[in-house]
Design an enzyme around this catalytic site. Structure first.
Site, PDB file in Angstrom:
ATOM      1  N   LYS A 164     -11.959 -22.399   1.780  1.00  0.00           N
ATOM      2  CA  LYS A 164     -11.317 -22.810   3.142  1.00  0.00           C
ATOM      3  C   LYS A 164     -11.986 -22.869   4.448  1.00  0.00           C
ATOM      4  O   LYS A 164     -12.620 -21.683   4.801  1.00  0.00           O
ATOM      5  CB  LYS A 164     -10.408 -21.498   3.172  1.00  0.00           C
TER       6      LYS A 164
HETATM    7  O1  G3P Z   1      -1.575 -20.507   4.559  1.00  0.00           O
HETATM    8  C1  G3P Z   1      -1.483 -20.463   5.929  1.00  0.00           C
HETATM    9  C2  G3P Z   1      -0.323 -19.307   6.310  1.00  0.00           C
HETATM   10  O2  G3P Z   1      -0.749 -18.089   5.504  1.00  0.00           O
HETATM   11  C3  G3P Z   1      -0.164 -19.225   7.724  1.00  0.00           C
HETATM   12  O3  G3P Z   1       1.087 -18.787   7.559  1.00  0.00           O
HETATM   13  O4  G3P Z   1       3.119 -17.395   8.463  1.00  0.00           O
HETATM   14  O5  G3P Z   1       0.887 -16.858   9.354  1.00  0.00           O
HETATM   15  O6  G3P Z   1       2.122 -19.050   9.947  1.00  0.00           O
HETATM   16  P1  G3P Z   1       1.816 -17.817   8.829  1.00  0.00           P
END
Ligand code: G3P
Length: 233
Positions: free
Chosen positions: A101
Site C-alpha cells: 500500500k
Molecule cells: O482503508 C482505509 C480506511 O481504513 C480508512 O477508513 O474510517 O479511517 O476513514 P477511515
C-alpha cells in the site's frame, strides 16, 4: 533490474465478482470475517496496526496472510522514492498475497510504476480526486483506494468520486481495480455495487450489517413457532 510481467487483467463485466475485504488488523475480526465464507482479502494501514498494538509489521502481516486466502494490503511508511522502493520490496517478501500500500504522492506514483514493472502488486491509498485516480492507473497500480467516508465527513459526496473513477477507468480499460475504502455503512456498499466498483473494504461491523433485516428475523421466528405448533397438532 529484473522485469516480471504482472498479470493485471481486469475481469470483464460479465465475469466480475465484487470483492469484499475487511478493513482491520485485528486477527479475531479477520478470523470471524473469513469464517463467514465471503471474504476476499484484507486492508490494513498504520492507524489500524496501532489500534491492535502490532509493532512487528512483518510478523503481523504474515499472521493475517495465514488467515485469509486473498490479497492483503500492507502499508509502507517511507515517503521518498528510494526509501519507498526498499521498504516495498521488504514488505512484498512477507507473503505472496501481500499488496504493497503506497500513498498517493509524487514519489509514491514513481514507486508504483517501478514496483508494477517488477511484478509487485500495489494499492494506491489516500485517493480523494478523479485526477489522482487517473495518475495512479497510468502508473499501473493494482488497486486505487478512494476514501468515501472521509469525503462525506467534509460534506462532499464520497460516492460521486467512485462513479467518476469507475467511468474514467471503463472509458480506457484501465486494469486498476477500484477499491472503495473508508466505508462507514451498508449504503456505501450498495452504491459501490450499483456503480460496478471492484472491491469494498469495510469494518467487520459493516460486513455483518449487510445481511441484517428485521423482517428476516420476524419471519424466521414465525416459521419456527409454526413448525413447533405443527409437531403438536
Ligand atoms: O482503508 C482505509 C480506511 O481504513 C480508512 O477508513 O474510517 O479511517 O476513514 P477511515
Amino acid at each position: 533490474m529484473v522485469v516480471v510481467l504482472l498479470d493485471q487483467t481486469k475481469p470483464n463485466k460479465t465475469q466480475k465478482n465484487m470483492k469484499f475485504f475487511v478493513d482491520t488488523a485485528n486477527l479475531d475480526e479477520i478470523r470471524e470475517a473469513a469464517d463467514m465464507g465471503v471474504l476476499d482479502g484484507v486492508t490494513t494501514n498504520p492507524s489500524l496496526m496501532k489500534k491492535v498494538g502490532a509493532k512487528d509489521l512483518k510478523a503481523h502481516i504474515r499472521q493475517i496472510c495465514e488467515l485469509v486466502d486473498g490479497d492483503v494490503s500492507a502499508e509502507i511508511i517511507a515517503t521518498t522514492y528510494n526509501e519507498m522502493m526498499a521498504e516495498a520490496q521488504e514488505v512484498a517478501k512477507i507473503h505472496p498475497n501481500v499488496v504493497v500500500k503506497v500513498p498517493l504522492i509524487l514519489d509514491g506514483i514513481k514507486a508504483i510504476k517501478s514496483l508494477t514493472a517488477m511484478g509487485i502488486k500495489t494499492n494506491c491509498t489516500l485517493c480523494f480526486s478523479p485526477t489522482q485516480a487517473l495518475v495512479a492507473a497510468k502508473a499501473g497500480a493494482t488497486y486505487i483506494s478512494p476514501f468515501v467516508g472521509r469525503l462525506d465527513d467534509i460534506s462532499t459526496d464520497g460516492m460521486d468520486l467512485i462513479r467518476s473513477i469507475v467511468d474514467i477507468y471503463d472509458h480506457y480499460g484501465f486494469a486498476t481495480q477500484v477499491l472503495v475504502a473508508s466505508v462507514r455503512h451498508p449504503m456505501h456498499v450498495v452504491a459501490a455495487a450499483e456503480m460496478g466498483a471492484d472491491v469494498a473494504t469495510m469494518p467487520l461491523s459493516v460486513i455483518k450489517q449487510l445481511l441484517r433485516h428485521p423482517l428476516t428475523d420476524l419471519g424466521l421466528q414465525q416459521f419456527l413457532q409454526d413448525a413447533e405448533a405443527l409437531k403438536n397438532m
